[in-house]
Motif scaffolding. Sequence first.
Motif, short mmCIF file in Angstrom:
data_model
loop_
_atom_site.label_atom_id
_atom_site.label_comp_id
_atom_site.label_asym_id
_atom_site.label_seq_id
_atom_site.Cartn_x
_atom_site.Cartn_y
_atom_site.Cartn_z
N UNK A 102 0.83 -1.21 0.00
CA UNK A 102 0.00 0.00 0.00
C UNK A 102 0.87 1.25 0.00
N UNK A 103 1.89 1.29 0.86
CA UNK A 103 2.76 2.47 0.94
C UNK A 103 3.66 2.57 -0.28
N UNK A 104 4.02 1.44 -0.88
CA UNK A 104 4.73 1.49 -2.17
C UNK A 104 3.88 2.17 -3.22
N UNK A 105 2.59 1.83 -3.25
CA UNK A 105 1.68 2.46 -4.21
C UNK A 105 1.58 3.95 -3.99
N UNK A 106 1.52 4.38 -2.72
CA UNK A 106 1.48 5.81 -2.39
C UNK A 106 2.67 6.55 -2.99
N UNK A 107 3.87 6.00 -2.74
CA UNK A 107 5.09 6.70 -3.17
C UNK A 107 5.25 6.64 -4.69
N UNK A 108 5.03 5.47 -5.29
CA UNK A 108 5.21 5.32 -6.74
C UNK A 108 4.28 6.26 -7.51
N UNK A 109 3.04 6.37 -7.06
CA UNK A 109 2.08 7.22 -7.76
C UNK A 109 2.40 8.70 -7.62
N UNK A 110 3.14 9.05 -6.57
CA UNK A 110 3.46 10.47 -6.33
C UNK A 110 4.74 10.91 -7.04
N UNK A 111 5.55 9.95 -7.49
CA UNK A 111 6.84 10.31 -8.07
C UNK A 111 6.74 11.24 -9.28
N UNK A 112 5.82 11.01 -10.22
CA UNK A 112 5.73 11.95 -11.36
C UNK A 112 5.50 13.38 -10.91
N UNK A 113 4.67 13.56 -9.87
CA UNK A 113 4.39 14.91 -9.36
C UNK A 113 5.65 15.52 -8.75
N UNK A 114 6.38 14.72 -7.97
CA UNK A 114 7.61 15.22 -7.34
C UNK A 114 8.66 15.57 -8.39
N UNK A 115 8.81 14.71 -9.39
CA UNK A 115 9.83 14.95 -10.42
C UNK A 115 9.52 16.18 -11.26
N UNK A 116 8.22 16.44 -11.48
CA UNK A 116 7.82 17.63 -12.27
C UNK A 116 8.02 18.92 -11.51
N UNK A 117 8.16 18.83 -10.19
CA UNK A 117 8.27 20.06 -9.38
C UNK A 117 9.68 20.66 -9.39
N UNK A 118 10.62 19.97 -10.04
CA UNK A 118 12.01 20.42 -10.07
C UNK A 118 12.43 20.75 -11.50
N UNK A 119 13.14 21.88 -11.67
CA UNK A 119 13.76 22.19 -12.96
C UNK A 119 15.11 21.47 -13.00
N UNK A 120 15.20 20.40 -13.76
CA UNK A 120 16.34 19.50 -13.64
C UNK A 120 17.58 20.00 -14.38
N UNK A 121 18.72 19.84 -13.70
CA UNK A 121 20.04 20.06 -14.29
C UNK A 121 20.90 18.85 -13.91
N UNK A 122 22.11 18.79 -14.44
CA UNK A 122 22.99 17.66 -14.11
C UNK A 122 23.30 17.62 -12.61
N UNK A 123 23.54 18.79 -12.01
CA UNK A 123 23.85 18.85 -10.58
C UNK A 123 22.67 18.35 -9.76
N UNK A 124 21.46 18.77 -10.14
CA UNK A 124 20.28 18.32 -9.39
C UNK A 124 20.03 16.83 -9.60
N UNK A 125 20.38 16.32 -10.76
CA UNK A 125 20.28 14.88 -10.99
C UNK A 125 21.24 14.12 -10.08
N UNK A 126 22.44 14.65 -9.89
CA UNK A 126 23.40 14.03 -8.98
C UNK A 126 22.91 14.09 -7.54
N UNK A 127 22.26 15.20 -7.18
CA UNK A 127 21.69 15.32 -5.83
C UNK A 127 20.57 14.29 -5.63
N UNK A 128 19.78 14.06 -6.67
CA UNK A 128 18.74 13.03 -6.62
C UNK A 128 19.38 11.66 -6.30
N UNK A 129 20.45 11.32 -7.03
CA UNK A 129 21.14 10.05 -6.81
C UNK A 129 21.74 9.98 -5.41
#
Length: 295
Positions: A102-129
């Motif tokens: 159930x909690x996996x479903x919560x997080x997986x479904x929210x990921x597109x929203x979280x990823x869209x909230x950031x203007x991505x650059x290489x540095x921010x991609x490294x911070x994600x990792x």
Amino acid sequence: MKHYLQWLIKGLAMGAADVVPGVSGGTLAFILGVYERLLAAISAVNITAVKLLLRGRLKAFWQHIDGTFLLCLFSGILLSIFSLANVISYLLIHRPVPLWAFFNGLILASLPVLLRSVSWTMVRGLLLLLGVMFAVVVGSLAPVQLEPAPYIFFLAGAIAICAMILPGISGSFILLILGMYAPVMLAVTELQFGILALFASGCLIGLLSFSRFLNWLLKHYHDATLALLTGVVVGALYRIWPWQFQQQLLSPGQYQQLADSDFLLAVVACVAGILVITLLLNLERLFYQAGKGAE
């Protein structure tokens, strides 16, 4: 009134997450869009707030700390903890796989929203990792056993509360790693008020200081901080993968050989998690439409 009800419902979701070891209420606050406001409100409990309170300027004090927002949110959290604690404790013992699904479903479904909230650059991609790696490493730590001195309860409270407001990291899990989960629970059940006061003091100091630090990061490095926090949320999936045995990730088939995998029930629970988070993410629009329909 609609805003108050939304905050209460989001608090209910945060409280439900806080009850589950390995899941953080901060994760739900982050996903549901109240995280930055929560940090700002907690950070506002400062010298200015104390001066307003001592001068009897209660309305100004309440507005300064965003009191109505905090009251609604924490009312929902407490209501959820007290009403769902027994249910979730039962599920953790008898049906853990569907609960984690159930909690996996919560997080997986929210990921597109979280990823869209950031203007991505290489540095921010490294911070994600970096955030992913941090959450996985924390989730892999083995608990220790301690005979704690009183001051350790203060330190444990300060560390655990920091984890609790950090998305992807569970405060109860941090207590478990530190070897302090059982001593704190013993202090609660035996009403050791001196020990509990030390623990609560640590929580208060940790909450006020760490929330200020996170609030400063979001003000000065907004997207970079969001990228890092999103990574921590993604990395938390490692800890709450439904089919685990001795900290090894297994497929449902492999897990079935060791225990009942509850596969079909887990799929239903995962879908339910996706539906619940979709509903929560669209609360504002749903309330708006309901208001228009009433007119």
